[in-house]
Design an enzyme around this catalytic site. Structure first.
Site, PDB file in Angstrom:
ATOM      1  N   GLU A 108     -39.490 -63.129  87.610  1.00 40.01           N
ATOM      2  CA  GLU A 108     -39.487 -62.702  89.006  1.00 40.01           C
ATOM      3  C   GLU A 108     -39.322 -61.194  89.165  1.00 40.01           C
ATOM      4  O   GLU A 108     -39.770 -60.607  90.149  1.00 40.01           O
ATOM      5  CB  GLU A 108     -38.405 -63.439  89.794  1.00 40.01           C
TER       6      GLU A 108
ATOM      7  N   GLY B 160     -35.048 -68.378  82.566  1.00 35.38           N
ATOM      8  CA  GLY B 160     -36.212 -68.969  81.932  1.00 35.38           C
ATOM      9  C   GLY B 160     -37.113 -67.934  81.280  1.00 35.38           C
ATOM     10  O   GLY B 160     -37.491 -68.060  80.107  1.00 35.38           O
TER      11      GLY B 160
ATOM     12  N   ARG C  70     -45.803 -71.737 102.321  1.00 29.82           N
ATOM     13  CA  ARG C  70     -44.462 -71.452 102.826  1.00 29.82           C
ATOM     14  C   ARG C  70     -44.435 -70.392 103.921  1.00 29.82           C
ATOM     15  O   ARG C  70     -43.668 -70.504 104.875  1.00 29.82           O
ATOM     16  CB  ARG C  70     -43.583 -70.984 101.667  1.00 29.82           C
TER      17      ARG C  70
ATOM     18  N   ASP D  48     -31.167 -56.003  89.759  1.00 30.17           N
ATOM     19  CA  ASP D  48     -30.632 -54.968  88.848  1.00 30.17           C
ATOM     20  C   ASP D  48     -31.707 -54.358  87.959  1.00 30.17           C
ATOM     21  O   ASP D  48     -31.803 -53.141  87.824  1.00 30.17           O
ATOM     22  CB  ASP D  48     -29.563 -55.568  87.935  1.00 30.17           C
TER      23      ASP D  48
ATOM     24  N   GLY E  18     -36.522 -64.825  80.292  1.00 31.31           N
ATOM     25  CA  GLY E  18     -35.885 -64.148  79.160  1.00 31.31           C
ATOM     26  C   GLY E  18     -35.835 -65.025  77.921  1.00 31.31           C
ATOM     27  O   GLY E  18     -36.113 -64.568  76.802  1.00 31.31           O
TER      28      GLY E  18
END
Lengths: 227, 528
Positions: free
Chosen positions: B355, B11, B271, B213, B13
């Site tokens: 992210e 999303g 969470r 990465d 990118g």
């Protein structure tokens, strides 16, 4: 249990006899027996479309198929094999651009109702796993067929209120498009998302007729005179 | 023409690509998979935006909910920008054709997620991420954006200018299909490669590709990372497979139960708090279940069809009739490449978004529904900035060397086993609860694994589609990050959000109400 995997030749592997998905079995082989086995995977939950293969001649997602003793696993059809179970999807996905499977222009402030949402909800569940593409028999005779997933995608946009140029979308799928499908329904049977490209193509044919198009195989027969 | 390269086609990118294209740059997107296979497709819950203040919700409350969840560690200005832009982000997604669910009043439907004051998460049935990602991909096709598939990022190419300032001028990638190293040059490079939750291996909800990465590679190039110790554990992953059951199951009124059938936590808490409560129960020997039976078959079929399917497939459970066995699993990594308010790293021309980046909007714990929002808002911003930055430069380096060296490693130790071992260690010791001794032990283990890397060569030395090699490179990136995560966790001697230290159970605002900034050598400092 044993599973057979088509690589350069067919290789038989022994995997643990338990209830597991084909993807888990492939991972077991790669980690414990043969690190050179090539296959793709991603989400493990049937939404990323990475792991479609054929088992006993039928397309499945490796992550959602429970492996059975004696299964024969092969790469997808109709697309070049790069290695083992990995195929090159560039040409297949390229049909999305050729089919212009996108909204013609950016639109603002179009109100969609709950019913409008439902018009193409199923079509927009497509995960582009390529199962339908692999199962499609049309590629044996026409390698330029726009194909089941691209045509489903066209219907997804054509049936959307936000599409402002429906005619252009329909014009674009007349050649190597809706009329090349044999309506054999093979695509429907293998879709993990319950999409019927065959039914979608029939809907696109009906829309084509509304724009004055007709099945070219009928028009060629000179006004219905029997052959 | 000014060109922008984007690494990663999820999303973030794809939004960045569309935005850079709109700003007049030539855009090339490079991905190690294919665009629609990215992690974004797995997002289910929704995208937060206050579309109307009629129901008592407001942008200000969205800001406050985000800040509260972040446990004092988010940048208020960045959060405010994101929340203000949210309605525009959703309107933009709507304008390109995303199939959002609609109400009977023809509005975009919204649901309430944990930590939110009101129903604020716009959704598309339970395929929100899938439908956003595919629509973005279709939009990229409409705009004729070049996408290069199956190329694995090796290094960012950098150079120093006359003032000794480091700048990026391209990337080197391994073409998975040919096995050849290729370089691509551009004036701006955007990293959009996703998070690093797969370090937790079998204890992660993520795609097997979320291996960090881009973060590891950017660190090697000289950028700094921040807040790496903050890893969000999603409370409701399936017990056996770690597959996510969306937060919408709790949002809609699902219960979390222990073996005795007791509810022990308010299911709608953020969470981190729910995960911690579950972890406490598991430590007492309890099994934990999600109960959505009372929501009814019709509701489950309509609103949660995907989770029902997954529960059946992986746990052999019919959630309309049975309890779903669950455990918390690593889900989202708040930390990442440290960027400024323009999404720029400390290397000129190198940007990060999604992210893999830390825009400091999630702080110590991300609010559900804010990750899709972040990638759209900052994706639009970074594309524009990168396009504007783009300026000429040229240099060349030899990069085939790295791959040749790895192929010379001997294969005495199976790295896949070490990868699983690392995942187990991380879940147990760098997971929901942490303490100094355990962290230090894991750090020693990680350093030991790094030392014996040359003994963990490849089974497969061939060139064509060598997944063994790619997975080794991913493992190497994860090991580099693993060390930095542990160092960050050891140094943060307090508890905050997703980082809970058993030996320092309280927050220490005096010392640690600050972002941890770390470089590739593990040198750490704190910054407000």
């Amino acid at each position: 249990m044993k599973i057979n995997i088509k690589r350069d030749s067919v290789v038989c592997y022994e995997v643990e006899a338990k209830k597991q998905t084909l993807l888990e079995a492939l991972n077991e082989i790669k980690i414990t027996q043969d690190g050179s086995l090539a296959y793709n995977s991603g989400c493990r939950s049937s939404v990323c479309g990475s792991c479609a293969v054929r088992v006993n001649g039928r397309e499945v997602l490796a992550c959602s198929y429970h492996v059975q003793d004696g299964d024969f696993v092969e790469p997808l059809n109709n697309t070049p094999v790069i290695r083992d179970l990995v195929v090159d999807m560039d040409k297949a996905y390229g049909f999305n651009a050729k089919a212009k499977a996108y909204q013609s222009s950016i639109t603002s402030s179009v109100l969609l109702s709950h019913e409008d949402e439902k018009l193409n909800e199923v079509q927009s569940n497509c995960i582009l796993c390529g199962s339908c593409y692999s199962a499609c028999p049309v590629y044996a005779v026409n390698s330029e067929f726009l194909g089941p997933f691209s045509l489903t995608r066209v219907l997804r946009y054509v049936s959307d209120k936000r599409e402002t140029n429906k005619k252009e979308k329909i014009d674009n799928i007349q050649i190597n498009g809706v009329w090349d499908c044999t309506l054999c329904n093979a695509c429907t049977l293998v879709c993990p998302q319950g999409i019927s490209s065959k039914a979608d193509i029939e809907k696109l044919r009906a829309r084509s007729a509304m724009f004055g198009y007709m099945d070219p195989s009928f028009s060629n027969f000179g006004g219905g005179i029997s052959f | 023409m000014k060109s922008v390269i984007i690494i990663g086609a999820g999303g973030a990118g794809l939004v960045a690509a569309l935005s850079a294209k709109e700003s007049g740059a030539k855009v090339t997107v490079i991905t190690k998979e294919y665009p629609t296979r990215s992690q974004t497709c797995m997002a289910q819950g929704g995208i937060n935006a206050v579309l109307s203040e009629d129901g008592g919700d407001s942008i200000e409350i969205h800001v406050q909910n985000t800040l509260k969840s972040a446990a004092g560690l988010a940048d208020e200005n960045a959060v405010r920008y994101m929340c203000q832009e949210a309605p525009h982000a959703v309107a933009w997604l709507d304008s390109i054709g995303v199939g959002f669910s609609r109400t009977n009043e023809s509005r975009i439907a919204q649901r309430k997620l944990g930590g939110a004051y009101a129903p604020r998460a716009c959704y598309a049935q339970d395929y929100t991420g899938l439908k956003i990602l595919h629509t973005l991909y279709d939009r990229c096709l409409a705009e004729g954006i070049e996408i290069l598939n199956e190329r694995y990022l090796l290094e960012f190419l950098t150079c120093k200018d006359a003032q000794e300032k480091i700048f990026v001028y391209g990337v080197s990638v391994l073409n998975k299909r040919s096995g050849e190293v290729q370089t691509y040059e551009a004036q701006s490079v955007i990293v959009a490669t996703g998070g690093y939750s797969r370090i937790y291996h079998n204890y992660s909800t993520n795609s097997s590709s979320s291996t960090g990465d881009g973060i590891a590679t950017a660190l090697r190039a000289g950028v700094k990372a921040s807040d790496l110790e903050f890893v969000q554990f999603h409370p409701t992953a399936l017990k056996n497979s770690s597959i996510l059951i969306s937060e919408s199951a709790r949002g809609a009124g699902g219960y979390i139960l222990n073996s005795k059938g007791e509810r022990f936590v308010n299911e709608l808490l953020p969470r981190d708090e729910v995960s911690k409560a579950i972890d406490d129960e598991i430590a007492k020997g309890e099994d934990i279940f999600l109960d959505i039976r009372h929501l009814g078959l019709e509701f489950i079929e309509k609103e949660l069809p995907q989770e029902a399917k997954l529960a059946k497939l992986y746990e052999n459970i019919d959630p309309a009739r049975e309890l779903i066995p669950i455990k918390p699993a690593a889900h989202y990594t708040m930390g990442g490449i440290d960027v400024d308010e323009n999404s720029s790293t400390c290397i000129a021309g190198l940007y990060a978004v999604g992210e893999c980046a830390n825009h400091r909007v999630h702080g110590a714990n991300r609010l559900g529904g804010n990750s899709l929002l972040e990638l759209v808002v900052f994706g639009r911003q970074v594309g524009k900035n990168a396009a504007e930055h783009a300026k000429s430069s040229d240099e060349n380096l030899d990069l085939q060397e790295q791959i040749t060296e790895i192929k010379e490693y001997t294969n005495e130790i199976n790295f896949y086993e070490k990868q699983k071992f690392l995942g187990d260690l991380f879940y147990k010791n760098v997971g929901i609860k942490r303490d100094k001794t355990a962290l230090q032990n894991v750090l020693n283990e990680v350093q030991e694994i790094r030392n014996i890397l040359p003994k963990m060569g490849l089974d497969d030395k061939t060139k064509i589609y060598n997944t063994n090699l790619i997975e080794f490179l991913e493992f190497k990136n994860m090991l580099e990050l693993a060390e930095l995560i542990i160092i960050s966790a050891i140094n943060r001697q307090e508890s905050r959000g997703a980082h809970f230290r058993v030996d320092f159970p309280a927050a220490d605002n005096e010392k640690f109400k600050a972002h941890s900034i770390i470089d590739k050598n593990g040198a750490i400092c704190y910054e407000d």
